[in-house]
Design a protein around this motif. Sequence first.
Motif, PDB file in Angstrom:
ATOM      1  N   ASN A 145      -8.378  -0.265  15.951  1.00 26.68           N
ATOM      2  CA  ASN A 145      -8.573  -1.405  15.054  1.00 26.68           C
ATOM      3  C   ASN A 145      -8.171  -1.045  13.622  1.00 26.68           C
ATOM      4  O   ASN A 145      -7.573   0.001  13.375  1.00 26.68           O
ATOM      5  CB  ASN A 145     -10.016  -1.916  15.128  1.00 26.68           C
ATOM      6  CG  ASN A 145     -11.030  -0.866  14.673  1.00 26.68           C
ATOM      7  OD1 ASN A 145     -10.693   0.060  13.926  1.00 26.68           O
ATOM      8  ND2 ASN A 145     -12.267  -0.998  15.107  1.00 26.68           N
ATOM      9  N   LYS A 146      -8.472  -1.929  12.676  1.00 29.42           N
ATOM     10  CA  LYS A 146      -8.047  -1.732  11.291  1.00 29.42           C
ATOM     11  C   LYS A 146      -8.547  -0.426  10.690  1.00 29.42           C
ATOM     12  O   LYS A 146      -7.926   0.132   9.784  1.00 29.42           O
ATOM     13  CB  LYS A 146      -8.536  -2.904  10.433  1.00 29.42           C
ATOM     14  CG  LYS A 146      -7.789  -4.194  10.643  1.00 29.42           C
ATOM     15  CD  LYS A 146      -6.416  -4.145  10.014  1.00 29.42           C
ATOM     16  CE  LYS A 146      -5.714  -5.475  10.078  1.00 29.42           C
ATOM     17  NZ  LYS A 146      -4.370  -5.422   9.461  1.00 29.42           N
ATOM     18  N   ASP A 147      -9.692   0.081  11.191  1.00 28.15           N
ATOM     19  CA  ASP A 147     -10.249   1.327  10.680  1.00 28.15           C
ATOM     20  C   ASP A 147      -9.918   2.515  11.550  1.00 28.15           C
ATOM     21  O   ASP A 147     -10.490   3.600  11.381  1.00 28.15           O
ATOM     22  CB  ASP A 147     -11.769   1.206  10.534  1.00 28.15           C
ATOM     23  CG  ASP A 147     -12.153   0.265   9.409  1.00 28.15           C
ATOM     24  OD1 ASP A 147     -11.451   0.268   8.386  1.00 28.15           O
ATOM     25  OD2 ASP A 147     -13.140  -0.472   9.555  1.00 28.15           O
ATOM     26  N   VAL A 269       1.041 -14.441   5.618  1.00 24.98           N
ATOM     27  CA  VAL A 269       1.313 -13.068   5.184  1.00 24.98           C
ATOM     28  C   VAL A 269       0.024 -12.514   4.582  1.00 24.98           C
ATOM     29  O   VAL A 269      -0.480 -13.025   3.577  1.00 24.98           O
ATOM     30  CB  VAL A 269       2.460 -13.013   4.164  1.00 24.98           C
ATOM     31  CG1 VAL A 269       2.701 -11.569   3.715  1.00 24.98           C
ATOM     32  CG2 VAL A 269       3.734 -13.602   4.764  1.00 24.98           C
ATOM     33  N   LEU A 270      -0.505 -11.470   5.211  1.00 21.40           N
ATOM     34  CA  LEU A 270      -1.768 -10.864   4.800  1.00 21.40           C
ATOM     35  C   LEU A 270      -1.536  -9.442   4.326  1.00 21.40           C
ATOM     36  O   LEU A 270      -0.774  -8.687   4.933  1.00 21.40           O
ATOM     37  CB  LEU A 270      -2.760 -10.841   5.963  1.00 21.40           C
ATOM     38  CG  LEU A 270      -3.191 -12.184   6.558  1.00 21.40           C
ATOM     39  CD1 LEU A 270      -4.018 -11.970   7.816  1.00 21.40           C
ATOM     40  CD2 LEU A 270      -3.976 -12.994   5.535  1.00 21.40           C
ATOM     41  N   LEU A 271      -2.193  -9.068   3.251  1.00 17.20           N
ATOM     42  CA  LEU A 271      -2.247  -7.693   2.768  1.00 17.20           C
ATOM     43  C   LEU A 271      -3.708  -7.292   2.667  1.00 17.20           C
ATOM     44  O   LEU A 271      -4.451  -7.819   1.829  1.00 17.20           O
ATOM     45  CB  LEU A 271      -1.555  -7.551   1.407  1.00 17.20           C
ATOM     46  CG  LEU A 271      -1.658  -6.181   0.738  1.00 17.20           C
ATOM     47  CD1 LEU A 271      -1.039  -5.098   1.611  1.00 17.20           C
ATOM     48  CD2 LEU A 271      -1.014  -6.197  -0.642  1.00 17.20           C
ATOM     49  N   ASP A 272      -4.130  -6.401   3.556  1.00 11.01           N
ATOM     50  CA  ASP A 272      -5.545  -5.987   3.621  1.00 11.01           C
ATOM     51  C   ASP A 272      -6.482  -7.189   3.698  1.00 11.01           C
ATOM     52  O   ASP A 272      -7.568  -7.197   3.110  1.00 11.01           O
ATOM     53  CB  ASP A 272      -5.909  -5.111   2.421  1.00 11.01           C
ATOM     54  CG  ASP A 272      -5.331  -3.719   2.529  1.00 11.01           C
ATOM     55  OD1 ASP A 272      -5.099  -3.261   3.663  1.00 11.01           O
ATOM     56  OD2 ASP A 272      -5.087  -3.091   1.477  1.00 11.01           O
ATOM     57  N   VAL A 294       2.275   0.571   1.649  1.00 13.00           N
ATOM     58  CA  VAL A 294       2.125   0.038   3.002  1.00 13.00           C
ATOM     59  C   VAL A 294       1.903   1.160   4.005  1.00 13.00           C
ATOM     60  O   VAL A 294       2.657   2.133   4.055  1.00 13.00           O
ATOM     61  CB  VAL A 294       3.371  -0.793   3.396  1.00 13.00           C
ATOM     62  CG1 VAL A 294       3.283  -1.235   4.841  1.00 13.00           C
ATOM     63  CG2 VAL A 294       3.499  -1.993   2.472  1.00 13.00           C
ATOM     64  N   ARG A 295       0.868   1.020   4.826  1.00 13.80           N
ATOM     65  CA  ARG A 295       0.607   1.939   5.925  1.00 13.80           C
ATOM     66  C   ARG A 295       1.115   1.379   7.247  1.00 13.80           C
ATOM     67  O   ARG A 295       1.735   2.085   8.043  1.00 13.80           O
ATOM     68  CB  ARG A 295      -0.905   2.223   6.015  1.00 13.80           C
ATOM     69  CG  ARG A 295      -1.398   2.779   7.346  1.00 13.80           C
ATOM     70  CD  ARG A 295      -0.667   4.042   7.772  1.00 13.80           C
ATOM     71  NE  ARG A 295      -0.877   5.143   6.843  1.00 13.80           N
ATOM     72  CZ  ARG A 295      -0.159   6.250   6.838  1.00 13.80           C
ATOM     73  NH1 ARG A 295       0.848   6.384   7.690  1.00 13.80           N
ATOM     74  NH2 ARG A 295      -0.401   7.209   5.980  1.00 13.80           N
ATOM     75  N   ASP A 296       0.876   0.092   7.537  1.00 17.65           N
ATOM     76  CA  ASP A 296       1.175  -0.456   8.856  1.00 17.65           C
ATOM     77  C   ASP A 296       1.584  -1.920   8.723  1.00 17.65           C
ATOM     78  O   ASP A 296       1.070  -2.645   7.852  1.00 17.65           O
ATOM     79  CB  ASP A 296      -0.060  -0.335   9.768  1.00 17.65           C
ATOM     80  CG  ASP A 296       0.180  -0.860  11.161  1.00 17.65           C
ATOM     81  OD1 ASP A 296       0.766  -0.132  11.979  1.00 17.65           O
ATOM     82  OD2 ASP A 296      -0.188  -2.023  11.436  1.00 17.65           O
ATOM     83  N   ILE A 318      -0.231  -6.898   7.082  1.00 15.12           N
ATOM     84  CA  ILE A 318       0.080  -5.618   6.439  1.00 15.12           C
ATOM     85  C   ILE A 318      -1.216  -4.886   6.099  1.00 15.12           C
ATOM     86  O   ILE A 318      -2.120  -5.470   5.498  1.00 15.12           O
ATOM     87  CB  ILE A 318       0.906  -5.833   5.157  1.00 15.12           C
ATOM     88  CG1 ILE A 318       2.193  -6.600   5.476  1.00 15.12           C
ATOM     89  CG2 ILE A 318       1.234  -4.508   4.494  1.00 15.12           C
ATOM     90  CD1 ILE A 318       2.965  -7.023   4.251  1.00 15.12           C
ATOM     91  N   THR A 319      -1.287  -3.631   6.484  1.00 14.25           N
ATOM     92  CA  THR A 319      -2.406  -2.777   6.113  1.00 14.25           C
ATOM     93  C   THR A 319      -1.940  -1.800   5.045  1.00 14.25           C
ATOM     94  O   THR A 319      -0.938  -1.098   5.234  1.00 14.25           O
ATOM     95  CB  THR A 319      -2.935  -1.998   7.330  1.00 14.25           C
ATOM     96  OG1 THR A 319      -3.321  -2.918   8.357  1.00 14.25           O
ATOM     97  CG2 THR A 319      -4.132  -1.147   6.934  1.00 14.25           C
ATOM     98  N   GLY A 320      -2.633  -1.762   3.934  1.00 18.96           N
ATOM     99  CA  GLY A 320      -2.252  -0.885   2.837  1.00 18.96           C
ATOM    100  C   GLY A 320      -2.698   0.548   3.054  1.00 18.96           C
ATOM    101  O   GLY A 320      -3.615   0.832   3.836  1.00 18.96           O
ATOM    102  N   LYS A 321      -2.056   1.473   2.359  1.00 14.27           N
ATOM    103  CA  LYS A 321      -2.428   2.877   2.432  1.00 14.27           C
ATOM    104  C   LYS A 321      -3.813   3.097   1.841  1.00 14.27           C
ATOM    105  O   LYS A 321      -4.175   2.495   0.829  1.00 14.27           O
ATOM    106  CB  LYS A 321      -1.405   3.736   1.688  1.00 14.27           C
ATOM    107  CG  LYS A 321      -0.094   3.917   2.424  1.00 14.27           C
ATOM    108  CD  LYS A 321       0.815   4.883   1.683  1.00 14.27           C
ATOM    109  CE  LYS A 321       2.113   5.102   2.453  1.00 14.27           C
ATOM    110  NZ  LYS A 321       3.036   6.007   1.738  1.00 14.27           N
ATOM    111  N   SER A 322      -4.554   4.002   2.464  1.00 13.85           N
ATOM    112  CA  SER A 322      -5.902   4.311   1.979  1.00 13.85           C
ATOM    113  C   SER A 322      -5.902   5.438   0.969  1.00 13.85           C
ATOM    114  O   SER A 322      -6.846   5.557   0.185  1.00 13.85           O
ATOM    115  CB  SER A 322      -6.805   4.698   3.167  1.00 13.85           C
ATOM    116  OG  SER A 322      -6.898   3.648   4.091  1.00 13.85           O
ATOM    117  N   GLY A 323      -4.872   6.280   0.984  1.00 12.73           N
ATOM    118  CA  GLY A 323      -4.850   7.454   0.134  1.00 12.73           C
ATOM    119  C   GLY A 323      -4.890   8.713   0.975  1.00 12.73           C
ATOM    120  O   GLY A 323      -4.815   8.674   2.201  1.00 12.73           O
TER     121      GLY A 323
END
Length: 892
Positions: A145-147, A269-272, A294-296, A318-323
């Motif tokens: 999942n997202k996490d 269009v979704l970002l996080d 962008v991560r995914d 779109i899933t953003g980078k966490s760091g």
Amino acid sequence: MRKIIYLLLFLFANSLLYSQALPDISINETFKQTSLSKVIRILKNKYDVKIAYDDALVTGITIDGQFTNKSLSAFLDEILPSKGINYQVLNGKIILTPGQINIDLQTPSLFDLTVFGMIQDAQTGEMLPNALIRVAGENRGTISNKDGFFSLSQVPTDTSTIEVTYLGYKKNTVKLDPNKSKQTLRISMAENTVDLAEFTVVDLRSDNTIQYGEETSQISIDPNSLSSLPSLGELDIFRSLQLLPGISGTDETSSELSIRNSPSSQNLVLLDGFTIYRLDHFFGVFSAINPDAVRDIQVYKGGFGSKYGGRISGVVDITGKSGNFNKPEYSFGINLLSARMSINAPLNQGKGAIHFSTRRAYTDVIRSSLFKKLYKNYRENSNQVDDQGNDNSLRPNFHFYDVNLKTTYNVSKRDIASFSLYWGRDELYTDFDQITGSGTSMITENTDEIAEWGNLGIGGIWSRNWSKNYYSSFQVAYSGHNFDYLFESEERNENSQVTNTYSATRLNDVSDFQINYKNELKYKERHQLDFGLNVSTITTINDVTIDEQIQLPLGEREQSGGIFALYASDELRINKKTRLNAGFRYTATNLTDKNYFGRRLGLTYQLTPSIKLKFSNGQYYQLARQVLYDDPRSNLQDGWNLACNTAFGALNSEHLIGGVNYSKNGFMVDMEYYQKNVSGLVEFTVSHMLDQSTPNDTQPLVTESVGEEKIRGLDVLIQKKIGPYHGWLSYTRSKSSSIYPQINDGQSIPSRLDQRNEAKFVHVLEFQKFNVSATFLYGSGRPFFKPELNFIRDNGGTVINYEILNLNKTVERLPTYHRLDISAALKFENEDVRGDFGISILNAYNHKNIQNRRLNVSAIERAINNGEEPSELYRDIVLLDFTPSIFLNLYF
């Protein structure tokens, strides 16, 4: 017996390898928590040691200590065995191998169990969403999942082997241990990087750049794997998506993400988790999303599930980078238009991480030849400025910037909190004078143009894994978009008297506040339940004025309302080959007097280990949409409006999709047939009619046209990887037609985005120290709609005025589109930095591609004022010609 023979052969090979001597080298170095991969780079670059290794073997290992006059063998003997690594010597190369061979002879103790765990990046510690987890040798599986958490049911035994794949990463396999079968698995994935060493181990490397997901029309794409493709200097997220089948790539703008012949505004269009309402910078040259953030990316071209709503065409999630949870890392990039940088760093000793990235165009300081060319293209796309003037008089003050910030914190082993921020903005100011004619016919035109637009997104998420079968997340988010445009033009004659004025203003604001509550529940091994709710309050402001005389009828200037949506779906695994996903989405709103119930149905059947059949059907509704302004005299942009009872209702779309996927040994063929029936479309069609009270003037007449659209098509993707080469061919055959009772007497005409054929060839050769790539795009001509022109003549037959009857259209086809882009990049690396430097060339053979045609208002009116017969009725809107660009990217 066979295992014993393999073991003896391995030990015999080892004895031969160890018999070779190491080079006579003295090591003098000091390491403090230095990664083993960096230590290896130092040995290669500083001491000229040749080492071969698998990235997964050394990832996450650090070295400490001071080494003075250490021989190479003593140095390796000291640092490697304690880390569980052995080394061997073959033909002068050192080969790193696992420290021991574990032959698991244990017998299983548990059967038909559920395995729970998490997938993370081995280097940064980031959780990886949408990774595919399955039992080795079986096709069925689950996704994280997202996490990054997953729950895989119906695992045969507690000695089974779990296989994990993720785009851009090496495949990882984990053999379950009966002694640890009830523990949470933490599976690390190593990136697919091309090592600059003389020898690289690539056995576990993923074969495909594009991967089809578990759902029909779902595509996963790794943006980093496309970084070598031709561009205007940096990887562009939406331009990369345009290379996929079913997504148009022949308009050359990142803002137009046309999925299966539907306009970009019909895509979610979704970002996080928060919505991005405008997708471009620089009038479509760059996409609004910084690739460094962008991560995914997950793309749904249709038939998407019930957890997504509010749009009727497609979804880009779109899933953003966490760091980086382990150590700081930095990047910097520059090209002929903009510069960017990013920072990824751990927080509180690795319990959290932060990502920060930003971009800014420096076109307000340095107006490069590339900027001038791109700005000229934008200018020629306007009907408001005469394109026959002196280009040197155009001195625009323009720039854009954006900022991404994301923090993630592991509150506990079960709880994760994250905060995301996105802010992007474009600013344009142009003030110039243009002189045409001479003597008594000299005309001076003064033009002012001011435009500002941008996006703001803020979101906070708290997610919790309650157990191996239940996960939930709660989000509060805000999405905002604004577009403010002013254009003023004034013409003066040789005596400085005002002879003509023109003005246009456009204001469009969106404010969207949302609360999302999502749940994932595993039930009785075969059921995956997804359910939740969305509550939003949305407000739009619209104001369109032309010549201070007309305000287009958009309903109320300000609209607002609430939307409540409830969704649920059940993914039922009927058997090992068949998966059924059935669900619904119910939407209630005070914007209209109707509520909306949309069904969802998806079915996949694994016919053979290599062939999957798929089918989906769904009904979708959209309450916030862009309304088209079809005015031949202006180029006012579309704006966001809300459905209501007085002007127009919700958009409605029915999807029907069927397809087949064949995948084996890195070769993939995917085909999907699709149908979309869309109703509730609205166009404001502007005609310019002769004013009978003042025959020398015309007055705009606006007609609201409500229509429907039918879209049919076939998407084909063929993909293969052979050695250093990977590429694909995508092809779409489609037809879309629309009916508006007010236009052409209700006859069926091609839709504006109707394009019967589109093909895209993508080729990438990736070597150790450089890469080259090429893309070729072909598209048949799109329709061009010519309004009816009625020229008014005096008694002598001279044209004195004209009318534009825009409800009567003649449909023609634009010329065929084709373009070749090429790119080459040189890679470099030492112990402190790696990077690449390269060049891209768009439209390499300089083909003239025509995006559209526009009524040549300036030429027609100039001819009438001079008593001449108008001849240049239309002008071509030409896309980019031969366009080179250079770039530099650095990673620390």
